[in-house]
Design a protein around this motif. Structure first.
Motif, PDB file in Angstrom:
ATOM      1  N   LEU A  39      12.235   1.016   6.790  1.00  4.30           N
ATOM      2  CA  LEU A  39      11.424  -0.162   7.088  1.00  4.30           C
ATOM      3  C   LEU A  39       9.966   0.041   6.732  1.00  4.30           C
ATOM      4  N   ALA A  40       9.464   1.254   7.016  1.00  3.28           N
ATOM      5  CA  ALA A  40       8.063   1.528   6.646  1.00  3.28           C
ATOM      6  C   ALA A  40       7.890   1.480   5.140  1.00  3.28           C
ATOM      7  N   ALA A  41       8.857   2.069   4.431  1.00  8.41           N
ATOM      8  CA  ALA A  41       8.768   2.008   2.957  1.00  8.41           C
ATOM      9  C   ALA A  41       8.839   0.570   2.464  1.00  8.41           C
ATOM     10  N   PHE A  42       9.693  -0.256   3.128  1.00  9.87           N
ATOM     11  CA  PHE A  42       9.802  -1.667   2.715  1.00  9.87           C
ATOM     12  C   PHE A  42       8.464  -2.383   2.871  1.00  9.87           C
ATOM     13  N   TRP A  43       7.866  -2.225   4.047  1.00 10.55           N
ATOM     14  CA  TRP A  43       6.619  -2.954   4.277  1.00 10.55           C
ATOM     15  C   TRP A  43       5.459  -2.354   3.484  1.00 10.55           C
ATOM     16  N   ILE A  44       5.456  -1.044   3.326  1.00 16.69           N
ATOM     17  CA  ILE A  44       4.403  -0.440   2.490  1.00 16.69           C
ATOM     18  C   ILE A  44       4.563  -0.908   1.038  1.00 16.69           C
ATOM     19  N   GLY A  45       5.811  -0.882   0.533  1.00 19.17           N
ATOM     20  CA  GLY A  45       6.049  -1.358  -0.828  1.00 19.17           C
ATOM     21  C   GLY A  45       5.701  -2.815  -0.997  1.00 19.17           C
ATOM     22  N   LEU A  46       6.073  -3.632   0.050  1.00 25.05           N
ATOM     23  CA  LEU A  46       5.733  -5.046  -0.004  1.00 25.05           C
ATOM     24  C   LEU A  46       4.224  -5.242  -0.045  1.00 25.05           C
ATOM     25  N   ALA A  47       3.488  -4.457   0.734  1.00 28.99           N
ATOM     26  CA  ALA A  47       2.026  -4.576   0.744  1.00 28.99           C
ATOM     27  C   ALA A  47       1.457  -4.164  -0.608  1.00 28.99           C
ATOM     28  N   LEU A  48       1.977  -3.051  -1.139  1.00 33.13           N
ATOM     29  CA  LEU A  48       1.476  -2.613  -2.446  1.00 33.13           C
ATOM     30  C   LEU A  48       1.844  -3.578  -3.559  1.00 33.13           C
ATOM     31  N   ASP A  49       2.941  -4.274  -3.391  1.00 33.55           N
ATOM     32  CA  ASP A  49       3.408  -5.160  -4.452  1.00 33.55           C
ATOM     33  C   ASP A  49       2.817  -6.565  -4.333  1.00 33.55           C
ATOM     34  N   TYR A  50       2.593  -7.021  -3.123  1.00 28.65           N
ATOM     35  CA  TYR A  50       2.207  -8.414  -2.943  1.00 28.65           C
ATOM     36  C   TYR A  50       0.722  -8.611  -2.638  1.00 28.65           C
ATOM     37  N   LEU A  51       0.140  -7.674  -1.845  1.00 28.24           N
ATOM     38  CA  LEU A  51      -1.267  -7.862  -1.492  1.00 28.24           C
ATOM     39  C   LEU A  51      -2.183  -7.906  -2.713  1.00 28.24           C
ATOM     40  N   PRO A  52      -1.994  -7.060  -3.775  1.00 28.85           N
ATOM     41  CA  PRO A  52      -2.852  -7.204  -4.967  1.00 28.85           C
ATOM     42  C   PRO A  52      -2.768  -8.585  -5.594  1.00 28.85           C
ATOM     43  N   VAL A  53      -1.584  -9.213  -5.481  1.00 31.53           N
ATOM     44  CA  VAL A  53      -1.448 -10.568  -6.019  1.00 31.53           C
ATOM     45  C   VAL A  53      -2.367 -11.523  -5.272  1.00 31.53           C
ATOM     46  N   GLN A  54      -2.439 -11.377  -3.932  1.00 30.91           N
ATOM     47  CA  GLN A  54      -3.298 -12.232  -3.145  1.00 30.91           C
ATOM     48  C   GLN A  54      -4.775 -11.971  -3.419  1.00 30.91           C
ATOM     49  N   LEU A  55      -5.063 -10.753  -3.870  1.00 27.57           N
ATOM     50  CA  LEU A  55      -6.458 -10.403  -4.165  1.00 27.57           C
ATOM     51  C   LEU A  55      -6.806 -10.616  -5.629  1.00 27.57           C
ATOM     52  N   GLY A  56      -5.894 -11.226  -6.384  1.00 28.94           N
ATOM     53  CA  GLY A  56      -6.167 -11.500  -7.791  1.00 28.94           C
ATOM     54  C   GLY A  56      -5.657 -10.439  -8.732  1.00 28.94           C
ATOM     55  N   GLY A  57      -4.892  -9.475  -8.177  1.00 24.51           N
ATOM     56  CA  GLY A  57      -4.361  -8.437  -9.038  1.00 24.51           C
ATOM     57  C   GLY A  57      -2.957  -8.756  -9.502  1.00 24.51           C
ATOM     58  N   THR A  58      -2.231  -7.707  -9.838  1.00 19.40           N
ATOM     59  CA  THR A  58      -0.874  -7.874 -10.323  1.00 19.40           C
ATOM     60  C   THR A  58       0.089  -7.089  -9.440  1.00 19.40           C
ATOM     61  N   GLU A  59       1.365  -7.394  -9.594  1.00 26.10           N
ATOM     62  CA  GLU A  59       2.395  -6.677  -8.842  1.00 26.10           C
ATOM     63  C   GLU A  59       2.458  -5.223  -9.291  1.00 26.10           C
ATOM     64  N   MET A  60       3.166  -4.444  -8.424  1.00 31.87           N
ATOM     65  CA  MET A  60       3.400  -3.055  -8.804  1.00 31.87           C
ATOM     66  C   MET A  60       4.233  -3.026 -10.089  1.00 31.87           C
ATOM     67  N   PRO A  61       3.848  -2.207 -11.021  1.00 26.34           N
ATOM     68  CA  PRO A  61       4.677  -2.103 -12.217  1.00 26.34           C
ATOM     69  C   PRO A  61       6.029  -1.483 -11.877  1.00 26.34           C
ATOM     70  N   ARG A  62       6.961  -1.668 -12.738  1.00 28.76           N
ATOM     71  CA  ARG A  62       8.318  -1.178 -12.492  1.00 28.76           C
ATOM     72  C   ARG A  62       8.317   0.329 -12.308  1.00 28.76           C
ATOM     73  N   LEU A  63       7.508   1.042 -13.014  1.00 29.83           N
ATOM     74  CA  LEU A  63       7.484   2.498 -12.892  1.00 29.83           C
ATOM     75  C   LEU A  63       7.022   2.908 -11.494  1.00 29.83           C
ATOM     76  N   ALA A  64       5.989   2.204 -10.974  1.00 26.13           N
ATOM     77  CA  ALA A  64       5.515   2.534  -9.623  1.00 26.13           C
ATOM     78  C   ALA A  64       6.589   2.241  -8.596  1.00 26.13           C
ATOM     79  N   ARG A  65       7.265   1.090  -8.752  1.00 28.56           N
ATOM     80  CA  ARG A  65       8.340   0.780  -7.822  1.00 28.56           C
ATOM     81  C   ARG A  65       9.486   1.786  -7.934  1.00 28.56           C
ATOM     82  N   MET A  66       9.726   2.237  -9.108  1.00 32.90           N
ATOM     83  CA  MET A  66      10.772   3.234  -9.301  1.00 32.90           C
ATOM     84  C   MET A  66      10.391   4.544  -8.611  1.00 32.90           C
ATOM     85  N   MET A  67       9.129   4.914  -8.740  1.00 31.60           N
ATOM     86  CA  MET A  67       8.682   6.135  -8.078  1.00 31.60           C
ATOM     87  C   MET A  67       8.759   5.988  -6.553  1.00 31.60           C
TER      88      MET A  67
END
Length: 774
Positions: A39-67
């Motif tokens: 669950l922690a990994a889910f929410w941490i990954g969700l934050a890393l993947d979605y929060l940059p979008v809200q701040l004008g950035g981009t989603e986590m690249p596939r390589l980062a998500r894979m790692m």
């Protein structure tokens, strides 16, 4: 008590219960740990993947998500292996459990451990009292009711894990209930099942790059070319260009950003940002934004662009700055027109590198060979002339496409060649290469013709000497001198009955362009080349020169038309007599000027006689300046007199030559004019008058020495007297000649009267004879 006595059921039940509780504890601890990690990994990954979008950035690249997924999987496997499987596989012996109970219940006093250890079935050989062991066993069974197995466990680790896992689980359940699509998108992205991006408030689309089209035509403004990015989000643009980046934002279903910003990184390490400019209004549901300034203006190096508008972002768009092809060399080969080549040998007549101000002969075949720094594609070539007319040309490329060959078959006007080189990918130079070729036009020949020894009238049997000077750029082909009767002057004649007859001669032109010939009217009429000339008419003499030019018609130059009246010998002599009378007036005027010259010299002599002793230096200087000025005026007058007398002599010579050319038999007149007037005048100019001019110059040089200047002035006066005397003699001869001419006029009138009388007599006789028959 035997050694293999079974353990009391209460003790056995306690140990079994404790063993089961330990295993359940291990399972819950591991499950909570796994849940916490996942669950922690889910929410941490969700934050890393979605929060940059809200701040004008981009989603986590596939390589980062894979790692991230790999790390979580590794942790889960480690927890499952170490905390769950590893601990569950460990044995839980009774004595260890009893020892654990004894540790948390000290009142047992070791009885439980002793009873468990001494009553194991495989234990023997111990030295102890059976009674005592039985007593311990009994006391342990009695005290077991006071044992609480729950005290054995530490519940804080489970609580801490539950405090993390439960809220995360509840939050995940709430997330799943509130937005199942977002939960599914997050789960699929974090588990690498999907790369679908998160939805944005804004929706940006890359349109492409607008690149101005460089043309070879001046003033031709073509619409820009829209260059789209390829599949790799890359576009190739020429260096030095000023492209325009164009994007659009959806305005109907998405939020429209107020401003879009471009973040760029050049290959040279320069970073920066520029705001895009909104263009126009919303059209077809989209709002356009453009960037037409830095860093794109004057593009010099490759760069990577990221475009941000609200929470949407267009990343990793690449602009490759390509060096456009350049024309490094221009060679000009010229083959002249056939009429300029003589024998026509050789393939080329001139080969040179292009240079400013190059001029080429008209009608030449011109070949331009341009070398390029890059292999060429389809280049734009425009030929512009001064009169805006189109020029035909042929365009070809070498096998390696590094040379452009331009052939102009008939070069006949100044031409500007504009070339826009393009490579195979359409990358063009950012300015056309211009080459100006001037033209050397084949000018018509220049002809100057004059009649030598002929005035405004001729006799029907005259010889007309012609002198001509004809020049041309590349040589004269032919010179024709023609004489044509003029119909307009025929008296009492039907103008239409006079035939158009002209006679021509072809004089030979030397290397300097000089030509002389003679039109003998008598021979031309006798030979039938010219109609019979009648006094009272006129003839026209004209020259025509042509060169070898054969490109567009012929180059023919006509001289001045000399219109000559046809007169009788008597009429011609009368005209010449009037010319002689005018020359006599000029001579009389010249004699008067010579007398004035003599008086000026005499005045100068008297001025030298004056005594300068009583004058100061200023007055002496002024007096010398006056004397020098008078001497200079006398010299100028002597020069004028010399030129005037030479002109009179030349005019008399013209009269004599005109008489000769017109075959006027007047030997006495020619001798009197030539030997009596012309030759003496020339002798006066060459002898006493020339000596007088030199003497006046000597007087001017010796002005400072009054005595010497006075003596030289006296000599000059004597020479002036000699000139006057000889001029007077010439004038007397001209007066005698005038008297002779008057006598000739009287004789001519008598002859004319006699002829009229004879004609009248004949007419009267015919009339009387006719009267007899009436």
């Amino acid at each position: 008590m035997p050694a293999n006595r079974p353990l009391d059921p209460k003790l056995t039940s306690l140990l079994e219960n404790l063993r089961s509780r330990v295993r359940r504890y291990v399972v819950w601890d591991s499950v909570l740990a796994l849940a916490t990690v996942i669950l922690a990994a889910f929410w941490i990954g969700l934050a890393l993947d979605y929060l940059p979008v809200q701040l004008g950035g981009t989603e986590m690249p596939r390589l980062a998500r894979m790692m991230l997924l790999a790390v979580v999987a590794a942790v889960v496997v480690a927890i499952a292996t170490l905390m769950l499987v590893g601990r569950l596989r460990r044995p839980l012996p009774d004595d260890s459990l009893a020892l654990l109970v004894e540790r948390h219940h000290p009142r047992l006093g070791g009885r439980l451990v002793t009873a468990v250890q001494l009553n194991r079935p495989d234990r023997d050989g111990d030295s102890h009292s059976s009674v005592l062991l039985d007593h311990v066993h009994r006391e342990a069974a009695q005290a077991i009711d006071e044992v609480d197995p729950g005290k054995v466990f530490r519940w804080q680790p489970l609580v801490r894990k539950a405090m993390v896992a439960v809220p995360l689980a509840l939050l995940s359940i709430a997330f799943l209930i509130i937005s199942p699509q977002a939960f599914a998108r997050a789960a699929s992205r974090l588990t690498l099942l999907s790369d679908e991006p998160w939805p944005r408030r804004a929706n940006l689309e890359m349109v492409g790059i607008e690149l101005p089209i460089v043309t070879a035509v001046d003033g031709d403004i073509a619409p820009p070319n829209l260059v789209a990015f390829d599949q790799n989000q890359t576009v190739r643009l020429p260096r030095g260009s000023s492209p325009t980046l164009r994007i659009r934002a959806e305005a109907e279903t998405s939020e429209l950003p107020i401003v879009c910003t471009v973040y760029y990184r050049t290959d040279g390490g320069t970073r920066g940002q520029s705001n895009m400019r909104r263009v126009g209004r919303v059209t077809d549901g989209y709002q356009s934004f453009v960037l037409d300034g830095p860093p794109l203006s004057g593009l010099s190096e490759s760069m990577t662009l990221d475009v941000r508008g609200l929470d949407d972002r267009l990343d990793d768009f690449r602009i490759e700055a390509i060096t456009p092809p350049a024309l490094t060399e221009m060679n000009v080969t010229v083959r002249y027109a056939e009429y300029l080549r003589g024998d026509g040998s050789g393939e080329t007549d001139m080969q040179t590198d292009y240079q400013s101000g190059l001029r080429i002969r008209e009608g030449s075949e011109v070949t331009l060979v341009a070398a390029s720094s890059e292999p060429l594609g389809d280049c734009e070539v425009v030929l512009k002339t001064a009169n805006e007319s189109a020029t035909d040309f042929q365009l070809a490329y070498s096998d390696d496409r590094r040379q452009l060959r331009l052939l102009i078959d008939d070069f006949d006007t100044a031409t500007t060649v504009a070339i826009v080189p393009r490579d195979a990918d359409g990358i063009s130079a950012q300015a056309p290469y211009r080459y100006f070729l001037g033209v050397v036009l084949d000018e018509p020949p220049e002809l100057k013709m004059r009649l030598d020894g002929i005035g405004s009238a001729v006799t029907p049997i005259a010889r007309i000497p012609v002198e001509a000077v004809v020049t041309d750029d590349y040589g004269v082909d032919q010179l024709v001198v023609s004489v044509t009767p003029s119909k307009a002057e025929a008296d009492n004649t039907d103008q239409n009955s006079i035939p158009e007859v002209s006679a021509s001669v072809l004089p030979k032109v030397d290397r300097d362009g000089n030509a002389t010939t003679e039109l003998d009217l008598r021979e031309l009429v006798a030979g039938g080349k010219l109609a019979e000339l009648v006094p009272g008419g006129a003839i026209n003499v004209i020259g025509e020169a042509s060169d070898r030019y054969d490109l567009a018609g012929k180059h023919v130059t006509r001289s001045e038309v000399y219109r000559l009246e046809v007169v009788t010998a008597e009429q011609l002599l009368a005209r010449l007599e009037r010319s002689e009378l005018a020359l006599r007036s000029r001579l009389e005027q010249t004699i008067d000027e010579t007398r004035n010259l003599r008086e000026s010299l005499n005045l100068l002599r008297r001025n030298f006689d004056e005594d300068d002793g009583g004058l100061d230096e200023t007055e002496k200087t002024r007096q010398q300046q006056i004397r020098r000025l008078r001497a200079q005026q006398s010299g100028l007058q002597a020069s004028k007199t010399s030129e005037e007398l030479s002109g009179i002599a030349a005019s008399l010579d013209d009269i004599l030559r005109e008489m000769t050319n017109n075959r006027v038999d007047s030997v006495d007149r020619q001798e009197r004019i030539g030997q009596g007037v012309r030759d003496p005048l020339r002798k006066i100019v060459d002898e006493p008058l020339a000596r007088l001019r030199e003497q006046i110059v000597d007087v001017e040089r010796s002005v400072d020495d009054s005595a010497d200047a006075q003596g030289k002035t006296v000599v000059a006066i004597e020479t002036a007297d000699e000139v006057l005397l000889r001029l007077t003699e010439v004038l007397d001869k001209m007066l005698d000649l005038e008297s002779y001419n008057e006598i000739l006029d009287i004789v001519r009138e008598l002859i004319d009267d006699q002829g009229k009388l004879l004609d009248d007599t004949k007419s009267e006789r015919k009339k009387r004879v006719l009267d007899l028959f009436e």
